[in-house]
Design a protein around this motif. Sequence first.
Motif, short mmCIF file in Angstrom:
data_model
loop_
_atom_site.label_atom_id
_atom_site.label_comp_id
_atom_site.label_asym_id
_atom_site.label_seq_id
_atom_site.Cartn_x
_atom_site.Cartn_y
_atom_site.Cartn_z
N ASN A 210 0.83 -1.21 0.00
CA ASN A 210 0.00 0.00 0.00
C ASN A 210 0.86 1.26 0.00
OD1 ASN A 210 -2.28 -1.54 -0.04
ND2 ASN A 210 -2.92 -1.11 2.05
N ALA A 211 1.98 1.22 0.71
CA ALA A 211 2.89 2.36 0.71
C ALA A 211 3.52 2.54 -0.67
CB ALA A 211 3.97 2.17 1.76
N GLU A 212 3.93 1.43 -1.28
CA GLU A 212 4.52 1.50 -2.63
C GLU A 212 3.50 2.02 -3.64
OE1 GLU A 212 7.56 -2.32 -2.16
OE2 GLU A 212 5.44 -2.62 -2.63
N ALA A 213 2.26 1.54 -3.53
CA ALA A 213 1.22 1.93 -4.49
C ALA A 213 0.83 3.39 -4.33
CB ALA A 213 -0.01 1.03 -4.33
N THR A 214 0.95 3.94 -3.13
CA THR A 214 0.57 5.34 -2.90
C THR A 214 1.35 6.27 -3.81
OG1 THR A 214 -0.01 4.91 -0.59
CG2 THR A 214 0.48 7.19 -1.19
N LYS A 215 2.66 6.10 -3.84
CA LYS A 215 3.50 6.96 -4.67
C LYS A 215 3.19 6.78 -6.15
CE LYS A 215 7.03 9.48 -6.00
NZ LYS A 215 7.04 10.94 -5.89
N ILE A 217 0.42 5.83 -7.58
CA ILE A 217 -0.88 6.39 -7.93
C ILE A 217 -0.83 7.92 -7.95
CG2 ILE A 217 -3.25 6.68 -7.08
CD1 ILE A 217 -3.23 3.72 -6.36
N GLU A 218 -0.08 8.51 -7.04
CA GLU A 218 0.10 9.97 -7.07
C GLU A 218 0.65 10.42 -8.42
OE1 GLU A 218 1.19 10.41 -2.29
OE2 GLU A 218 2.72 10.78 -3.82
N ASN A 219 1.64 9.70 -8.92
CA ASN A 219 2.27 10.10 -10.17
C ASN A 219 1.47 9.70 -11.40
OD1 ASN A 219 4.34 11.38 -8.86
ND2 ASN A 219 5.76 9.67 -8.99
N VAL A 220 0.74 8.59 -11.31
CA VAL A 220 -0.16 8.23 -12.41
C VAL A 220 -1.24 9.30 -12.57
CG1 VAL A 220 -1.99 6.62 -13.10
CG2 VAL A 220 0.23 5.74 -12.34
N PHE A 221 -1.77 9.77 -11.44
CA PHE A 221 -2.79 10.82 -11.48
C PHE A 221 -2.28 12.04 -12.23
CE2 PHE A 221 -4.48 14.74 -9.60
CZ PHE A 221 -5.85 14.56 -9.75
#
Length: 436
Positions: A210-215, A217-221
């Motif tokens: 979840n921590a890895e995915a947070t970053k 997803i921020e950049n995909v957005f």
Amino acid sequence: MLQLLKSKIDKKTARICIVGLGYVGLPLAIEFAKRDFEVIGYDVSVDLVNNINDLKSHLSTISDELLKSVEFNFKATNSPKKAFTNTDFIIICVPTPVTKSNDPNLDYIKSALIDILPYLTKDMFLILESTTYPGTTEEIMIPIIEQSGMVAGLDFGVAYSPERVDPGNITFNLSNTPKVVGGINEDCADIARELYSQITSVVKVSSLKNAEATKIIENVFRAVNIALVNELAILAEQLGFDIWEVIDAASTKPYGFMPHYPGAGVGGHCIPVDPFYLSWKAKEVGLNSKFIELAGEINQNMPKHIVNMTIAGLNEVKKSVNGSKVLILGLAYKKDVNDLRNSPMLSVFEQLLKMGAEVSYNDEFINEVRMDNELLASTPLETIQNFDCVIIGVKHSYYDLDYISSQFISDVVVVDCINVLNQNQSKCCVLKKLGQ
């Protein structure tokens, strides 16, 4: 182990090693050193290490004076033994680029872990900050470190906390941007939270993934929304509306809209790279991330659009791109940084060279650049009248646009990629503006 580390954090006796002293690692090292922790920075670049120890910063966002202010708590080395012996926390902040086919390249992470492995002892705590796909810490990092015979989460701690650095942004920095942390278990997450809470607020999530995915997803957005406005900018040029004015107008809506802005593409170490980590991982489970890949395609094609605008502008004044003298204002990937990584203006530069243009650049943050096996230096602004075309790619703070526009002659072509020239500043040139 955990109680011992917590005690060391509380007493500020924990020794912290930062692996990789670039845009992520160096500011992090300084932030902990400012809080009176003993910090050792590890980097394989001998020149970089020597410069830091001589209090000479290699980053435009870190001053020599700031390095001097923490010199008693922070030293750099390229010796693994000096870096990792008697160290409590090792935070890995190395690059995670992609290959030419946009596959993840984790060689820097693997190399750092191999350097650490001989010096790993019980009670150490490892944190990965490098941006990567969900699963990297468990699938790549932990198996390498467990070659020591020790068990992650039991003999040594493991956590992931994605970097959130925006170089050149004077509003947000490490001290006022929350850190996200996830651990191999809850105890490890708590220790990571305790450590980072010494420098900023912390958000704990329930797992490493979840921590890895947070970053990611921020950049995909950001990547997807930038691609959207880039596509709309090209549409605006054809349909005759002003994308910049439209974005400003839409931004007055107090809900449901977040402004993003077009440009010559996307650059830096995050937006052009990180989304492909997620799309690559998606393919492992049989999914095709169409939005991510389409966004990447649109953003990667924007430099070509800028080149086409340049060609069209030169055609209007009956000049060919072949043989024309072109000046690029701002070669770095963003304002007021000396970072060339994935800069879209480099692509513009290369494409124009291949077409026979004589291309120069002005950027006080980039002293020299190698293009076509030739080392080129920044051209003084005072020579601007010598050029047939000026491309404004980045608006550095030192640019005086009134002065620059006063130097334009009647048949010079100006390609404005970032909406910085107004009508009064463009009366004496052929102006081509992205998105208008």
